[in-house]
Motif scaffolding. Structure first.
Motif, PDB file in Angstrom:
ATOM      1  N   ILE A  40       0.900  -1.111  -0.093  1.00 44.33           N
ATOM      2  CA  ILE A  40       0.092  -0.090   0.028  1.00 44.33           C
ATOM      3  C   ILE A  40       0.826   1.452  -0.039  1.00 44.33           C
ATOM      4  O   ILE A  40       0.526   2.110  -0.589  1.00 44.33           O
ATOM      5  N   THR A  41       1.912   1.318   0.825  1.00 44.25           N
ATOM      6  CA  THR A  41       2.701   2.555   0.988  1.00 44.25           C
ATOM      7  C   THR A  41       3.924   2.456   0.134  1.00 44.25           C
ATOM      8  O   THR A  41       4.773   3.370  -0.155  1.00 44.25           O
ATOM      9  N   SER A  65      -2.720   6.651   1.068  1.00 48.23           N
ATOM     10  CA  SER A  65      -2.215   5.418   1.844  1.00 48.23           C
ATOM     11  C   SER A  65      -2.854   5.508   3.335  1.00 48.23           C
ATOM     12  O   SER A  65      -3.135   4.448   3.725  1.00 48.23           O
ATOM     13  N   ARG A  68      -6.425   3.938   2.684  1.00 46.08           N
ATOM     14  CA  ARG A  68      -6.357   2.505   2.486  1.00 46.08           C
ATOM     15  C   ARG A  68      -5.993   1.630   3.632  1.00 46.08           C
ATOM     16  O   ARG A  68      -6.285   0.340   3.879  1.00 46.08           O
TER      17      ARG A  68
END
Length: 287
Positions: A40-41, A65, A68
């Motif tokens: 995600i990051t 980010s 999510r």
């Protein structure tokens, strides 16, 4: 191979313990959890490490980010557990029965909390707004990112640098400045605010637009959360270690420069360095 063939009994015991840990439901769970979090990051991490940082898009990635991670924390547990169970089943790893009694160590979702807390600490609402305002100074694409209101807001972040009277007049100066630089060929094809500040000095526009130039200087001095800064602080632990913990600031600065710019110093011949120190020593002796 070590477990079966090693002649060292200590190695075999250590290997068996490691294999037991690796081939466990807990380890697989943490492994897939961190894969998802880092996935995600990842785009945000890459954006912050690029030298030609696009601050506006980077700030958008911060928000994406955070959203999510929060969504995964709230709604992603069932899918994660299914994925972990399926992986363990294929690899013949015992699956934990979620209905069994379990002594909780730590708090649920601690990895999410840490990641979200880290993003919130580094990119607070104020710092994010500050970075977006700084991005309005970017001269690329004929000053496409220019936004007068954001730059006026940037000046308000520095009350000790801009008086109330200057804040009243900075809007007009910004409008004169942008009309001037957009029509000037010398300011085309600039790569960033550092190039812009140099060009303003070369053309003496730093005198014509002093408040705009002050904003540029403040933007250049603004500490950014970049990989370069992170690596610099990490490197200090290697330079100023327990054996050299009494190192003075001047000596520390010299050591850090050579550490960070090692590629440049590797190209300098040792003979030239020795010659320079010999010349310095001889001049001091004469004094």
């Amino acid at each position: 191979m070590i477990l079966e063939d090693s002649s060292n009994s200590d190695h075999r015991v250590e290997t068996r313990l490691l294999l037991n840990n690796l081939q466990s439901f807990e380890f697989i769970f943490q492994l897939l959890l961190m894969r998802n979090i880092l996935g995600i990051t990842n785009d945000l991490s890459q954006a912050l490490q690029r030298k030609d940082q696009d601050i506006v898009n980077a700030m958008s990635l911060v928000k994406v980010s955070k959203d999510r991670l929060q969504k995964m924390r709230e709604d992603g547990w069932h899918n994660l557990l299914c994925e972990v169970s399926l992986f363990c089943e294929k690899q013949n790893i015992d699956i934990v029965n979620m209905d069994d009694a379990f002594v909780l160590q730590g708090k649920p979702g601690v990895n999410f909390k840490r990641q979200l807390q880290e993003l919130n600490n580094r990119f607070t609402e104020v710092s994010s707004e500050l970075l977006i305002c700084v991005a309005s100074l970017n001269p690329r694409d004929s000053f496409f990112a220019f936004d007068k209101e954001k730059l006026v807001n940037l000046a308000r972040f520095y009350p000790s640098e801009f008086s109330s009277l200057e804040l009243t007049g900075i809007g007009n100066q910004l409008e004169n400045y942008i009309k001037d630089v957009r029509s000037c060929e010398q300011f085309s094809n600039l790569d960033g605010i550092s190039d812009l500040s140099r060009k303003m000095v070369e053309t003496r526009r730093h005198i014509v637009y002093p408040m705009v130039y002050l904003l540029l200087k403040l933007a250049l001095l603004l500490p950014m959360a970049t990989a370069t800064v992170e690596r610099s602080f990490s490197a200090m632990k290697f330079v100023k270690n327990q054996m050299r913990n009494r190192m003075g600031d001047e000596f520390l600065n010299g050591c850090l420069v050579t550490y960070f710019e090692s590629d440049i110093f590797d190209s300098v011949e040792n003979e030239k360095i020795l010659q320079r120190f010999q010349n310095m020593t001889s001049r001091r002796g004469k004094l």
